[in-house]
Design an enzyme around this catalytic site. Structure first.
Site, PDB file in Angstrom:
ATOM      1  N   LEU A  76      33.666  35.986  38.959  1.00 53.73           N
ATOM      2  CA  LEU A  76      34.420  36.048  37.701  1.00 53.73           C
ATOM      3  C   LEU A  76      34.650  37.491  37.261  1.00 53.73           C
ATOM      4  O   LEU A  76      33.827  38.377  37.545  1.00 53.73           O
ATOM      5  CB  LEU A  76      33.736  35.221  36.617  1.00 53.73           C
ATOM      6  CG  LEU A  76      32.506  35.724  35.896  1.00 53.73           C
ATOM      7  CD1 LEU A  76      32.856  36.604  34.706  1.00 53.73           C
ATOM      8  CD2 LEU A  76      31.698  34.536  35.399  1.00 53.73           C
ATOM      9  N   HIS A  77      35.745  37.709  36.594  1.00 54.77           N
ATOM     10  CA  HIS A  77      36.087  39.053  36.118  1.00 54.77           C
ATOM     11  C   HIS A  77      36.963  38.948  34.885  1.00 54.77           C
ATOM     12  O   HIS A  77      37.870  38.128  34.824  1.00 54.77           O
ATOM     13  CB  HIS A  77      36.779  39.870  37.216  1.00 54.77           C
ATOM     14  CG  HIS A  77      37.863  39.139  37.941  1.00 54.77           C
ATOM     15  ND1 HIS A  77      37.591  38.162  38.891  1.00 54.77           N
ATOM     16  CD2 HIS A  77      39.205  39.203  37.849  1.00 54.77           C
ATOM     17  CE1 HIS A  77      38.732  37.668  39.354  1.00 54.77           C
ATOM     18  NE2 HIS A  77      39.735  38.284  38.735  1.00 54.77           N
ATOM     19  N   GLN A  78      36.634  39.769  33.923  1.00 50.48           N
ATOM     20  CA  GLN A  78      37.388  39.817  32.673  1.00 50.48           C
ATOM     21  C   GLN A  78      38.535  40.812  32.831  1.00 50.48           C
ATOM     22  O   GLN A  78      38.322  41.955  33.240  1.00 50.48           O
ATOM     23  CB  GLN A  78      36.448  40.258  31.552  1.00 50.48           C
ATOM     24  CG  GLN A  78      37.107  40.488  30.232  1.00 50.48           C
ATOM     25  CD  GLN A  78      36.565  39.538  29.161  1.00 50.48           C
ATOM     26  OE1 GLN A  78      36.923  38.366  29.098  1.00 50.48           O
ATOM     27  NE2 GLN A  78      35.673  40.047  28.347  1.00 50.48           N
TER      28      GLN A  78
END
Ligand SMILES: [Zn+2]
Length: 165
Positions: free
Chosen positions: A124-126
């Site tokens: 996951l990555h913002q």
């Protein structure tokens, strides 16, 4: 209401996703040790739990990614510390972009799962996407040509300079 951002160079990225699974680029970036590697992978900084880097396939100039260092797909897999640090580094990244690029707004968010638009659904990555009024025309003048590496390394140098590192 702004029309959607147009980023034709992202097609390279979308095409690259259909290639056989290589090593996860966020894990690789998180494990580098030298400044040269950091620079070549556009890693701005890392903490014990998080990594902050420039997105090579940006929607706008200054599009950053903040990710946990651990290869985790879902927010509920993060420990309390990882979760809190993700938020802390997101704030730091916004602070840096405000100082360096004076954006007028931001889109901040996480795409969870391939169907939600996640390019790397396993890690996951913002996304932190700085916005300016009228930026939907961002770089359309150069059409299909993706951001040149030189421009990316200049942005890297500039953000590192403003950050004071
Ligand atoms: Zn990973």
């Amino acid at each position: 209401m702004q029309p959607p951002l147009h980023a034709p160079w992202r097609m390279d990225y979308i095409r690259s996703l259909s290639k056989p699974e290589g090593p996860c680029f966020l894990c690789e970036a998180s494990n580098i040790t030298t400044d040269a590697d950091r620079k070549s992978r556009l890693v701005l900084w890392t903490t014990d739990h998080s990594i902050v880097l420039i997105n090579r396939f940006p929607y706008t100039n200054g599009h950053l990614l903040v990710s946990p260092r651990a290869h985790k797909a879902d927010l509920e897999e993060l420990s309390e510390d990882e979760s809190a640090d993700l938020q802390r580094q997101t704030i730091e990244a916004i602070r840096l972009l405000k100082r360096a690029l004076s954006p007028q707004g931001f889109n901040v968010g996480i795409n969870l799962g391939r169907c939600a638009g996640a390019g790397v659904p396993g890690h996951l990555h913002q996304h932190i996407v700085p916005r300016w009024a009228g930026d939907t025309n961002f770089m359309t003048v150069i059409g299909e040509i993706r951001i040149v590496p030189q421009a990316m390394s200049q942005l890297y140098e500039e953000l590192m300079r403003v950050r004071g590192v």
